[in-house]
Design an enzyme around this catalytic site. Sequence first.
Site, PDB file in Angstrom:
ATOM      1  N   PHE A 176      -1.701  -0.032  -2.770  1.00  0.00           N
ATOM      2  CA  PHE A 176      -0.768   0.562  -1.810  1.00  0.00           C
ATOM      3  C   PHE A 176       0.665   0.352  -2.269  1.00  0.00           C
ATOM      4  CE2 PHE A 176      -1.442  -3.814  -0.530  1.00  0.00           C
ATOM      5  CZ  PHE A 176      -0.177  -4.269  -0.182  1.00  0.00           C
ATOM      6  N   CYS A 177       1.556   1.197  -1.738  1.00  0.00           N
ATOM      7  CA  CYS A 177       2.991   1.082  -1.996  1.00  0.00           C
ATOM      8  C   CYS A 177       3.724   1.649  -0.781  1.00  0.00           C
ATOM      9  CB  CYS A 177       3.388   1.799  -3.282  1.00  0.00           C
ATOM     10  SG  CYS A 177       3.015   3.572  -3.284  1.00  0.00           S
ATOM     11  N   THR A 178       5.021   1.798  -0.867  1.00  0.00           N
ATOM     12  CA  THR A 178       5.816   2.171   0.303  1.00  0.00           C
ATOM     13  C   THR A 178       5.438   3.539   0.861  1.00  0.00           C
ATOM     14  OG1 THR A 178       7.657   0.894  -0.606  1.00  0.00           O
ATOM     15  CG2 THR A 178       8.157   2.393   1.212  1.00  0.00           C
ATOM     16  N   ILE A 205       2.557   2.632   3.008  1.00  0.00           N
ATOM     17  CA  ILE A 205       2.786   1.684   4.098  1.00  0.00           C
ATOM     18  C   ILE A 205       3.470   2.365   5.278  1.00  0.00           C
ATOM     19  CG2 ILE A 205       3.952  -0.462   4.736  1.00  0.00           C
ATOM     20  CD1 ILE A 205       3.902  -1.076   1.628  1.00  0.00           C
TER      21      ILE A 205
END
Length: 309
Positions: A176-178, A205
Site C-alpha cells: 500500500f501507499c498514499t 490509504i
Amino acid sequence: MRVAALYCFTAFADVGVIAATLAGECDRLGLRGTLLLAPEGINGTIAGTPGAIDAMLAAIRALPGCAGLEVKLSAAAAMPFHRMKVRQKAEIVTMGAPGLDPGAVGAYVAPADWNALIDSPDTIVIDTRNDYEVAVGSFAGAINPGTTAFRDFPDWFRANRDALFAGRAAPRVAMFCTGGIRCEKATAFLKSEGVADVFHLQGGILKYLETVPETASRWQGECFVFDERVSLGHGLAPGSHSLCRGCRMPVSAADRASPLYVEGVACPACSASRDDTQRAGYAERHRQATLAAARGEAHIGQAARRDDA
C-alpha cells in the site's frame, strides 16, 4: 477548497506540448499544486475551487489514454499549495527500475476487502512509502522498509527477500501507499522479480481512510500528505501534524513540545544539523511570514510573486 490527487499510466508522445497546455489551463483556472508528466503518463495533486478542479480533470481525461484517470478528492480549509508547478520528468514516480510494464501490476483490493487480506497470517504486508511517512501512521503490523526515497525500494527488496519469504514456498504480498501510484510500480516490480501472488490497496490509504469506518479500521495514526495539510485522519479529517520549515519533515504534537523545536526554524529531527547562520536565516524568514500573515498578505507563492512583479 477541493484537492485532487491524480495519476494515469499511459504513453505520451509529446510531453512538452501537453505540459505547456496543462500549465496554461492551470493558470487560467487559478489552480495550485504539482503536475508531473513523463512519457509514461501523468501524476500530481492540484487544488482549487470545485468548478476549477472539475474543469481540469475533464481536460486531463481528454488526453490520450487518460479516460480512466485515477482520482482521489478531498477538502482543505485553505489553499494547501503555494504555487502551481508543471514539470517534465523521466518517470511520474521515480523508481529507477527500467523496463517495468505498468500494465503488469498486482491485483487491486478494494478498501472494503483490505482488512480481510491483511488480517491473514499468511499475508506479508509492506508499506512502500518513505520512513518519515511511515512514522506518521501505517497499518498495524505492516513492514517498514525504512527507505528515504522510493528509488531505494528495489534494492531494499532484493537485500531482504530471503528474510521476508523465509519458510514460504508461495508468498502472498499486500502492498500500500498514499494514493496508489507507488504500488502500481512496486507490485509490477515484485512480479518482475518472480513473485506471483501480489496485491495492492486500490485507491491507496486515502481511499481507505475515506471509506472504511474508524471503528473497523486497521490504520494507526495519520496519513502524511505532500501539501500544507501535512496529515489526514479517518474520514480525511485534518490531522495533528505540522511541517518543520527547517527540514520540511512532519512534526507531531510531541515534537512541538520538545525543547529542540523552534517554530519556523528547527525540530528534533534537524536541530543538531543547523548552525547559527542557518537558524538566523530561518528565523528571519519565519518573522517575515508572520508579519505578512498579520497584514493579510502572501509571503510566498503565486500571489507574492505577482505582487512583487
